[in-house]
Scaffold this active site. Sequence first.
Site, PDB file in Angstrom:
ATOM      1  N   GLU A 305      -1.895  22.678  76.294  1.00 26.36           N
ATOM      2  CA  GLU A 305      -0.467  22.962  76.330  1.00 26.36           C
ATOM      3  C   GLU A 305       0.197  22.593  77.653  1.00 26.36           C
ATOM      4  OE1 GLU A 305      -2.998  25.115  76.105  1.00 26.36           O
ATOM      5  OE2 GLU A 305      -2.725  26.869  77.377  1.00 26.36           O
ATOM      6  N   HIS A 329       0.658  25.444  67.574  1.00 30.15           N
ATOM      7  CA  HIS A 329      -0.084  26.234  68.558  1.00 30.15           C
ATOM      8  C   HIS A 329       0.297  25.831  69.987  1.00 30.15           C
ATOM      9  CE1 HIS A 329      -3.648  28.501  70.022  1.00 30.15           C
ATOM     10  NE2 HIS A 329      -3.600  27.594  70.985  1.00 30.15           N
ATOM     11  N   GLU A 330       0.222  24.535  70.268  1.00 27.89           N
ATOM     12  CA  GLU A 330       0.494  24.097  71.645  1.00 27.89           C
ATOM     13  C   GLU A 330       1.951  24.371  72.015  1.00 27.89           C
ATOM     14  OE1 GLU A 330      -2.147  23.676  73.124  1.00 27.89           O
ATOM     15  OE2 GLU A 330      -3.426  23.255  71.406  1.00 27.89           O
ATOM     16  N   HIS A 333       2.571  27.911  73.096  1.00 24.79           N
ATOM     17  CA  HIS A 333       2.195  28.189  74.498  1.00 24.79           C
ATOM     18  C   HIS A 333       3.385  28.036  75.449  1.00 24.79           C
ATOM     19  CE1 HIS A 333      -2.050  29.092  74.660  1.00 24.79           C
ATOM     20  NE2 HIS A 333      -2.393  28.024  73.967  1.00 24.79           N
ATOM     21  N   GLU A 352      -4.059  33.291  74.494  1.00 24.41           N
ATOM     22  CA  GLU A 352      -4.457  32.674  73.232  1.00 24.41           C
ATOM     23  C   GLU A 352      -4.222  33.547  71.997  1.00 24.41           C
ATOM     24  OE1 GLU A 352      -4.801  29.708  72.971  1.00 24.41           O
ATOM     25  OE2 GLU A 352      -5.312  29.027  74.994  1.00 24.41           O
ATOM     26  N   ASP A 409     -14.933  29.346  81.334  1.00 25.45           N
ATOM     27  CA  ASP A 409     -15.036  28.620  80.059  1.00 25.45           C
ATOM     28  C   ASP A 409     -15.886  29.392  79.051  1.00 25.45           C
ATOM     29  OD1 ASP A 409     -13.499  26.564  80.867  1.00 25.45           O
ATOM     30  OD2 ASP A 409     -15.126  25.157  81.252  1.00 25.45           O
ATOM     31  N   TYR A 417      -8.716  34.179  70.662  1.00 26.72           N
ATOM     32  CA  TYR A 417      -7.704  33.625  69.766  1.00 26.72           C
ATOM     33  C   TYR A 417      -7.500  34.519  68.530  1.00 26.72           C
ATOM     34  CZ  TYR A 417      -8.336  29.219  72.348  1.00 26.72           C
ATOM     35  OH  TYR A 417      -8.396  28.258  73.314  1.00 26.72           O
TER      36      TYR A 417
HETATM   37 ZN    ZN Z   1      -4.211  27.733  72.961  1.00 29.05          ZN
END
Ligand code: ZN
Length: 635
Positions: A305, A329-330, A333, A352, A409, A417
């Site tokens: 994003e 979705h993006e 953001h 998320e 990460d 999410y």
């Molecule tokens: Zn995302």
Amino acid sequence: MKKLSLTLLAASLAACATPQPQVATTPVPAPATAAPTTALVPLERDVHSYARPNEARVTHVALDLATDFAAKTLTGTATLTVARAPNAREIVLDTKGLEILGVTDGGGAPLRHATGAGDPILGAPLTVQLPTTSDRVVIRYRTSPDAGALQWLTPAQTAGKQHPYLFSQGQAILTRTWIPTQDSPGIRQTYEARVTVPAELRAVMSAEQLTPDGEPAAGGRAFRFRLDQAIPPYLIAIAVGDIAFRPLGPRSGVYAEPSVVDSAAREFVDVERMIDAAESLYGPYRWGRYDILVLPPSFPFGGMENPRLTFATPTILAGDRSLVSLIAHELAHSWSGNLVTNATWSDFWLNEGFTTYIENRIMEALYGRDIAVMLQQLERTELESEIAGFGTDTGETVLHIDLAGRDPDEGMTNIAYDKGSAFLRMLEHAVGRERFDTYLRSYFDRHAFQPITTSQFLADMKANLLGGDEARYAALQVNRWVFGAGLPSNAPVPASDRFARVEAQARAFVRGTPPARLDTTGWVTQEWQHFIGSLPDTMTLRQMGDLDQQFRFTQSGNSEVLFAWLRKAIASRYAPAMPALERFLTTQGRRKFLVPLYQDLMKADWGRQVARRIYATARPLYHPVSTGSIDQIVK
Ligand SMILES: [Zn+2]
């Protein structure tokens, strides 16, 4: 957040001062006038950054960089504007693998600086003595050819095969591998850049383009950019390549390699409507333009994003607009993540979970409730398998995840999410949609351009959504949702009628109904995904062959449908799909697809041989983000 008084702040600074850097350069001249100091709003401690932003904080980054595709490096300067508390003497920056060539103040006078001991996850702190008369620190540096944020593609790795390509991926803590700054999501910075690239290439960034066509410069063409909205540094992004543009609407467009740009423009025709839908729910889009950059196939994520310029995988170009929920979705953001940002990576679910929820609301606004509920149910299936995979006796299924000592990460799983969005949907159902929408909109306004912690959000939600009602807050099991493992008992259960009909057809097939007699009239991508997902884990070769002959799954150009089918093909050792599997694994690098397919292959002897052979060829195509995961799987 509790605000510290200035006295307290100064006292705490003295307490946590670190030793002076050891490298001495020439003495700094005596100040003519003192550099201004600022009362800094205290920030939460981020265990993934060396920065001490309550002492001295980067507020603006100005880059002047040259690309060298042969050496795979960026070389140039980062000029940092620094706000400082009274008594601050030095600033601590994050770096990883950067070669520091010199540090000066804005006038060119050298500044004392030292790089501390390195850590494999965090990189190394760069401590710089603050200039006494100005607020500028200029760092001359060069990136390493294996900088984690930068992928340098050979012409063969692009769609066009003629020119090299470069793109960056900063999230979570990789911006420090190409920019020496305070790389923490709570430390918002505006930025500008001048980037020199080979004359035949174009540079784009997550910022306003001041020179869309570039301008002549020594060694090629230079492109200049500026972003006036302060962002977390993981959103500073660049791509350089043979990149063409097509407009989509008055404030939107698409960038891609010339051979891809027209199909991308057809796929994203609804983007302007998506922006309108999101604005009517959550308030104005505050970033000016919204463009999409379709990257070469090795991009490891679905999308990223980056503000004003979403980076997207070409695997969503299905030809029928059926995978555009990724763009929703993006775009979402632009509110959750880019406007109101997780303060630390333990708060990642605030980015998320909110975004996954909003994505679904945008999809509902554009394509109707049926599609939205199907997407929710697919999400729920993924969430349940993720929770089953982790087990509920670990901290991995907790929304506010403990990431101390770990690479952030590792916290970027479906939990953030899908459990996050289920939590928000539970709240929506509890208070009613109208009230929840009003609350979310006010939340984005109240916290715009600020970082937010999990506890700040919960306090805000309790006060402004639940009217401070403690009993209600407890009854909704909020603490279990956020700090507990697994899925609480009040999780909403999405139930799609259309999926129920799909499941009936899958059962009929298993009982012996020939595929030609199944009722698949009007099915959309999500129904096909669910149909394949509803079939038994392993099937006979006859069953696989019959389905394939009727529905041509092995030939599918839809990456989600093909992916679901290839998993069945591996489980059933269905040989006719193996060339398609090999093609899929060697022509795109999206981690979400690669990891499960390699895991599936590694479950059997024959599959392990196939996985090792394909990975040996495909590995150079993949991004380090993907190989980092697959190296653990294919051994
Ligand atoms: Zn995302």
